[in-house]
Scaffold this motif. Structure first.
Motif, PDB file in Angstrom:
ATOM      1  N   GLU A 348       0.828  -1.204   0.000  1.00  0.00           N
ATOM      2  CA  GLU A 348       0.000   0.000   0.000  1.00  0.00           C
ATOM      3  C   GLU A 348       0.866   1.259   0.000  1.00  0.00           C
ATOM      4  O   GLU A 348       0.563   2.230  -0.696  1.00  0.00           O
ATOM      5  CB  GLU A 348      -0.932  -0.006   1.218  1.00  0.00           C
ATOM      6  CG  GLU A 348      -2.013  -1.060   1.156  1.00  0.00           C
ATOM      7  CD  GLU A 348      -2.799  -1.169   2.453  1.00  0.00           C
ATOM      8  OE1 GLU A 348      -2.357  -0.555   3.461  1.00  0.00           O
ATOM      9  OE2 GLU A 348      -3.827  -1.882   2.471  1.00  0.00           O
ATOM     10  N   THR A 349       1.949   1.219   0.780  1.00  0.00           N
ATOM     11  CA  THR A 349       2.855   2.372   0.849  1.00  0.00           C
ATOM     12  C   THR A 349       3.510   2.628  -0.504  1.00  0.00           C
ATOM     13  O   THR A 349       3.640   3.773  -0.959  1.00  0.00           O
ATOM     14  CB  THR A 349       3.942   2.122   1.911  1.00  0.00           C
ATOM     15  OG1 THR A 349       3.319   1.884   3.180  1.00  0.00           O
ATOM     16  CG2 THR A 349       4.885   3.321   2.022  1.00  0.00           C
ATOM     17  N   GLU A 350       3.921   1.530  -1.170  1.00  0.00           N
ATOM     18  CA  GLU A 350       4.539   1.661  -2.491  1.00  0.00           C
ATOM     19  C   GLU A 350       3.558   2.210  -3.508  1.00  0.00           C
ATOM     20  O   GLU A 350       3.891   3.057  -4.332  1.00  0.00           O
ATOM     21  CB  GLU A 350       5.061   0.295  -2.953  1.00  0.00           C
ATOM     22  CG  GLU A 350       5.838   0.349  -4.248  1.00  0.00           C
ATOM     23  CD  GLU A 350       6.427  -0.987  -4.632  1.00  0.00           C
ATOM     24  OE1 GLU A 350       6.897  -1.102  -5.779  1.00  0.00           O
ATOM     25  OE2 GLU A 350       6.416  -1.909  -3.806  1.00  0.00           O
ATOM     26  N   GLN A 351       2.296   1.755  -3.407  1.00  0.00           N
ATOM     27  CA  GLN A 351       1.280   2.246  -4.337  1.00  0.00           C
ATOM     28  C   GLN A 351       1.003   3.721  -4.118  1.00  0.00           C
ATOM     29  O   GLN A 351       0.868   4.500  -5.083  1.00  0.00           O
ATOM     30  CB  GLN A 351       0.001   1.445  -4.142  1.00  0.00           C
ATOM     31  CG  GLN A 351      -1.084   1.737  -5.183  1.00  0.00           C
ATOM     32  CD  GLN A 351      -2.289   0.843  -5.015  1.00  0.00           C
ATOM     33  OE1 GLN A 351      -2.664   0.508  -3.891  1.00  0.00           O
ATOM     34  NE2 GLN A 351      -2.903   0.455  -6.103  1.00  0.00           N
ATOM     35  N   GLU A 352       0.962   4.141  -2.866  1.00  0.00           N
ATOM     36  CA  GLU A 352       0.749   5.555  -2.554  1.00  0.00           C
ATOM     37  C   GLU A 352       1.893   6.412  -3.090  1.00  0.00           C
ATOM     38  O   GLU A 352       1.680   7.500  -3.605  1.00  0.00           O
ATOM     39  CB  GLU A 352       0.619   5.740  -1.035  1.00  0.00           C
ATOM     40  CG  GLU A 352      -0.684   5.204  -0.476  1.00  0.00           C
ATOM     41  CD  GLU A 352      -0.708   5.227   1.050  1.00  0.00           C
ATOM     42  OE1 GLU A 352       0.268   5.720   1.651  1.00  0.00           O
ATOM     43  OE2 GLU A 352      -1.696   4.755   1.638  1.00  0.00           O
ATOM     44  N   SER A 353       3.119   5.891  -2.986  1.00  0.00           N
ATOM     45  CA  SER A 353       4.284   6.624  -3.497  1.00  0.00           C
ATOM     46  C   SER A 353       4.219   6.775  -5.007  1.00  0.00           C
ATOM     47  O   SER A 353       4.609   7.793  -5.569  1.00  0.00           O
ATOM     48  CB  SER A 353       5.568   5.909  -3.088  1.00  0.00           C
ATOM     49  OG  SER A 353       5.689   5.846  -1.688  1.00  0.00           O
ATOM     50  N   THR A 354       3.722   5.715  -5.678  1.00  0.00           N
ATOM     51  CA  THR A 354       3.643   5.716  -7.132  1.00  0.00           C
ATOM     52  C   THR A 354       2.678   6.790  -7.627  1.00  0.00           C
ATOM     53  O   THR A 354       2.940   7.475  -8.625  1.00  0.00           O
ATOM     54  CB  THR A 354       3.186   4.341  -7.638  1.00  0.00           C
ATOM     55  OG1 THR A 354       4.125   3.345  -7.201  1.00  0.00           O
ATOM     56  CG2 THR A 354       3.103   4.319  -9.156  1.00  0.00           C
ATOM     57  N   PHE A 355       1.568   6.953  -6.897  1.00  0.00           N
ATOM     58  CA  PHE A 355       0.547   7.897  -7.331  1.00  0.00           C
ATOM     59  C   PHE A 355       0.750   9.295  -6.753  1.00  0.00           C
ATOM     60  O   PHE A 355      -0.005  10.212  -7.093  1.00  0.00           O
ATOM     61  CB  PHE A 355      -0.839   7.391  -6.965  1.00  0.00           C
ATOM     62  CG  PHE A 355      -1.266   6.207  -7.806  1.00  0.00           C
ATOM     63  CD1 PHE A 355      -1.662   6.388  -9.111  1.00  0.00           C
ATOM     64  CD2 PHE A 355      -1.267   4.917  -7.273  1.00  0.00           C
ATOM     65  CE1 PHE A 355      -2.056   5.304  -9.887  1.00  0.00           C
ATOM     66  CE2 PHE A 355      -1.647   3.840  -8.039  1.00  0.00           C
ATOM     67  CZ  PHE A 355      -2.040   4.026  -9.353  1.00  0.00           C
TER      68      PHE A 355
END
Length: 356
Positions: A348-355
């Motif tokens: 989830e943290t990685e996805q938030e960083s991506t967006f």
């Protein structure tokens, strides 16, 4: 997230009966504990080096080597090797031997240790405490890096183009820095790009977050790949089926151990209020049912940044079956819960960083 056990292989009087087991019995018990930890899926088992009557493991590598052929997967480490008063050549040879026996599962955790008995025992001067550690670590890292070594220091005889054998299966053989939270040790580990283990046995683990950030900042400045560096926590803990059962079971031996050390060092008397505060969410002790302990480890990962957790159990003598049950629960119930939650959180943290 790696999860494991630390043991100092204690032989203090039982808090309930006053009985004192032999060193031989306790050594056999800890081998059984390592075997169980491997069987239930824990990642690492650490043995602390001590040279006192109330601890049985003066040679962690030998204890770990006894368990190595009986285990398949678990990593085997000292916790710590008292490097200031040890010969780095012999330390490397012992753990390279363990690495061969275990087929590449050995680690060295180098530290100063919390007791001083080894200095007079091996003929070292306490006035050279810091110099010895720095010098011995320098030599140990040279041996790690090269089969043939040329080295000169101020305390140990020089080495001129000599080989150190056996060579380990792992290249390089992992060497950690163990620290009680000393800023100098944290900076040293960062500069050298070595994994760091912090002993968090009091106060709030969140107080160590700035040290973890300092370690990463120094490592990055020194040119190391921070994503490949591991930071661990060594903390007291115990798991039982029920949280109050865990607390009631673990408190007597913990109080006995804390007060024994406390009398030597002038600490305040350790009581149930201190114990209960330490096992709160923001405390440094991981005691409770599997879900309670899992949530505290997850909290540690999210707010302090540790990627290895070592549960130190017990601090003083406890019945072997109680320790074995705690290890079983840590491996079968706590560890899977932690890994599942941390994997989800990281995604989830990685996805938030991506967006972002």
């Amino acid at each position: 997230m790696e999860i494991g056990i630390t043991s100092f292989v204690e032989t203090t009087p039982d808090a309930q009966t006053g009985e004192v087991m032999s060193h031989a019995q306790r050594l056999r018990e800890v081998v059984e504990e390592i075997v169980l930890a491997d069987r239930v899926g824990l990642d690492v088992f650490g043995i602390g080096e001590h040279h006192r009557k109330d601890y049985a493991a003066s040679s962690p590598a030998m204890v770990l080597a006894a368990a190595a052929p009986l285990t398949k997967r678990i990593r085997l480490t000292s916790a710590v090797t008292v490097l200031s008063s040890a010969d780095p050549v012999r330390v490397f040879q012992d753990f390279a031997t363990l690495d061969g026996i275990s087929n590449g599962r050995a680690e060295i955790m180098a530290g100063r240790g919390s007791f001083i008995e080894s200095f007079p025992l091996f003929g070292y001067d306490l006035n050279d405490y810091d110099e010895l550690f720095e010098e011995h670590l320098e030599l140990l890292l040279k041996i790690q890096a090269s089969e043939k070594v040329t080295w000169r220091g101020g305390h140990r005889p020089a080495i001129q183009n000599l080989g150190v054998y056996p060579r380990p299966v792992q290249n390089p053989l992992p060497i950690w820095i163990g620290s009680g939270g000393n800023q100098e040790s944290v900076v040293r580990a960062g500069l050298l790009g070595l994994p760091l283990m912090l002993a968090i046995i009091g106060g709030s683990p969140r107080q160590f977050a700035p040290l973890v950030q300092l370690y990463k900042k120094v490592a990055m400045h020194a040119g190391h790949d921070v994503s490949r560096l591991t930071v661990g926590s060594h903390s007291l803990g115990f798991v039982a089926e029920d949280t109050e059962l865990a607390a009631d079971t673990f408190f007597p031996s913990t109080q006995a151990g804390m007060n024994k050390i406390g009398r030597e060092r002038g600490w305040a008397h350790y009581n149930r209020a201190s114990f209960n505060a330490a096992r709160s969410l923001e405390g440094a002790m991981y005691v409770g049912d599997p879900e309670t302990v899992a949530q505290k480890i997850i909290h540690l990962r999210k707010h302090v940044g540790m990627t290895r957790f070592m549960m130190y159990v017990p601090i003083s003598t406890m019945p072997h079956d109680q320790v074995m049950r705690a290890i079983e629960l840590l491996g079968t119930e706590v560890a899977p819960r932690v890994r599942e939650e941390i994997t989800k959180w990281e995604a989830e943290t990685e996805q938030e960083s991506t967006f972002a």
